[in-house]
Design a protein around this motif. Structure first.
Motif, mmCIF file in Angstrom:
data_model
loop_
_atom_site.group_PDB
_atom_site.id
_atom_site.type_symbol
_atom_site.label_atom_id
_atom_site.label_comp_id
_atom_site.label_asym_id
_atom_site.label_seq_id
_atom_site.Cartn_x
_atom_site.Cartn_y
_atom_site.Cartn_z
ATOM 1 N N LYS A 170 -0.599 3.716 -7.616
ATOM 2 C CA LYS A 170 -1.419 3.623 -6.398
ATOM 3 C C LYS A 170 -2.306 4.859 -6.264
ATOM 4 O O LYS A 170 -3.497 4.746 -5.954
ATOM 5 C CB LYS A 170 -0.526 3.489 -5.165
ATOM 6 C CG LYS A 170 0.356 2.261 -5.148
ATOM 7 C CD LYS A 170 1.290 2.297 -3.943
ATOM 8 C CE LYS A 170 2.338 1.220 -4.026
ATOM 9 N NZ LYS A 170 3.303 1.277 -2.893
ATOM 10 N N GLY B 277 0.807 -1.216 0.000
ATOM 11 C CA GLY B 277 0.000 0.000 0.000
ATOM 12 C C GLY B 277 0.841 1.269 0.000
ATOM 13 O O GLY B 277 1.719 1.469 -0.837
ATOM 14 N N HIS C 162 0.922 -2.647 -3.881
ATOM 15 C CA HIS C 162 -0.311 -1.931 -4.172
ATOM 16 C C HIS C 162 -1.179 -1.970 -2.925
ATOM 17 O O HIS C 162 -0.835 -2.648 -1.952
ATOM 18 C CB HIS C 162 -1.043 -2.563 -5.361
ATOM 19 C CG HIS C 162 -1.792 -1.564 -6.205
ATOM 20 N ND1 HIS C 162 -2.895 -0.877 -5.743
ATOM 21 C CD2 HIS C 162 -1.605 -1.130 -7.474
ATOM 22 C CE1 HIS C 162 -3.345 -0.073 -6.682
ATOM 23 N NE2 HIS C 162 -2.575 -0.197 -7.755
ATOM 24 N N PHE C 163 -2.329 -1.245 -2.942
ATOM 25 C CA PHE C 163 -3.194 -1.285 -1.768
ATOM 26 C C PHE C 163 -4.342 -2.276 -1.931
ATOM 27 O O PHE C 163 -5.152 -2.451 -1.017
ATOM 28 C CB PHE C 163 -3.731 0.120 -1.418
ATOM 29 C CG PHE C 163 -4.581 0.761 -2.474
ATOM 30 C CD1 PHE C 163 -5.930 0.454 -2.598
ATOM 31 C CD2 PHE C 163 -4.049 1.706 -3.342
ATOM 32 C CE1 PHE C 163 -6.716 1.053 -3.560
ATOM 33 C CE2 PHE C 163 -4.836 2.323 -4.307
ATOM 34 C CZ PHE C 163 -6.169 1.988 -4.416
ATOM 35 N N ASP D 182 4.509 3.252 -7.784
ATOM 36 C CA ASP D 182 4.015 4.171 -6.759
ATOM 37 C C ASP D 182 2.986 5.131 -7.332
ATOM 38 O O ASP D 182 1.987 5.434 -6.674
ATOM 39 C CB ASP D 182 5.183 4.954 -6.145
ATOM 40 C CG ASP D 182 6.100 4.063 -5.320
ATOM 41 O OD1 ASP D 182 5.619 3.054 -4.780
ATOM 42 O OD2 ASP D 182 7.307 4.375 -5.236
#
Length: 320
Positions: free
Chosen positions: A284, A28, A188-189, A281
């Motif tokens: 996200k 995340g 990733h989240f 990044d």
């Protein structure tokens, strides 16, 4: 960069046993720990807005018989879709932002991937259907009831949902069929196809090509169809003699196009660009647009300054 490596090492150390038992670790926004609380508050507000706004549309459309029209039928579908879409990933994100535990089970990741992709694809197709409905209403008003009979509306809605879940089944099977590396760190989240493909220990060119082709079919082509529909609407609106009607139509269509563009352009940035280290990044934050922002804006955009909705609320409250 060093701080992020320390965080990653700590997460791996704390969850190493869970990982080997079949868990993924969702990194995340661990790279920016100072942002996690701010993101938690902002995302929670947007999530609550999504729940309340979309539930309001569904309940109002169901209770008021005058809203039993194709437009509100599709809008109710979109609202239910957005409720399911955000709920499939946002609660997990909020839990990860609030606490130190950032794991998700293998089964949970597989289910999340399937439903996020299925509902996202369904929304792409449903937005095309809604654009066609608006085209028929504005450009062919005298033939509207013939062009959009109830049976066709239900068929278009079923087709939207079926195409989304079929496409997701293809990608889910292809993604979880490939062997993954041992660490199972998902940068990733939530569980998303591009992020999971980066964990593969084998070449994934076939998966990436399949993702590219289906993304073009379900993202680029729908966007072009929507722009074509709104282009025809704009041309019809420009020929209106009433300036007030012209301003209202442009205001409504402009708001619709703004939200649609946010959704499709952000999705294109994720699924149509080659995966690189620097893009992970950035993806996200881009993903937050179509998972958090646009589902909360849809109820506002499609009901803002809408006289039908205002009258329906008054009738429901007994003021008309």
């Amino acid at each position: 960069m060093l701080y992020f490596s320390q965080i990653t090492s700590t997460i791996m150390h704390n969850n190493i046993n869970a990982t080997f038992e079949g868990y993924f670790i969702l990194l995340g926004f661990s790279r920016w720990p100072h942002l996690e609380f701010i993101l938690f508050v902002v995302i929670l507000i947007f999530y609550l807005m999504t729940l309340l706004g979309n539930l309001f549309i569904i309940v109002l459309s169901h209770l008021d018989t005058r809203l039993h029209t194709p437009m509100y039928f599709f809008l109710s579908n979109l609202s239910f879709l957005d409720l399911c879409y955000t709920t499939s990933c946002i609660p997990q994100l909020l839990v990860n932002l609030w606490g130190q535990e950032k794991t998700i089970s293998f089964a949970g990741c597989m289910i999340q991937l399937y439903f996020v992709l299925a509902l996202g694809t369904t929304e792409c197709v449903l937005l095309v259907v809604m654009a066609y409905d608006r085209y028929a209403a504005v450009c062919r008003p005298l033939h509207y009831t013939v062009l959009m009979p109830p049976r066709l509306c239900h068929l278009l809605a079923v087709t939207s949902w079926a195409s989304g879940f079929t496409n997701s089944a293809l990608h889910s099977l292809c993604t979880f069929w490939i062997p993954l590396c041992e660490h199972h760190l998902v940068n990733h989240f939530f569980c998303e196809v591009p992020a999971l493909l980066r964990l593969s220990c084998v070449r994934t060119h076939a998966n990436e090509l399949t993702l590219l082709v289906t993304s073009f079919i379900f993202v680029v082509i729908p966007l072009l169809l929507i722009l074509t529909s709104y282009g025809a609407i704009t041309w019809a609106v420009l020929r209106m003699p009433s300036k007030s009607g012209l301003q209202k139509a442009f205001g409504t269509c402009g708001a619709h196009l703004m939200v649609v563009s946010l959704f499709f352009i952000s999705a294109m940035c994720i699924y149509l660009q080659p995966p690189t280290e620097s893009s992970q990044d950035r993806s996200k934050f881009i993903a937050l647009i179509y998972t958090v922002v646009t589902p909360s804006l849809n109820p506002l955009i499609y009901t803002l300054r809408n006289k039908d909705v205002k009258r329906a609320v008054k009738r429901l409250l007994g003021q008309e």
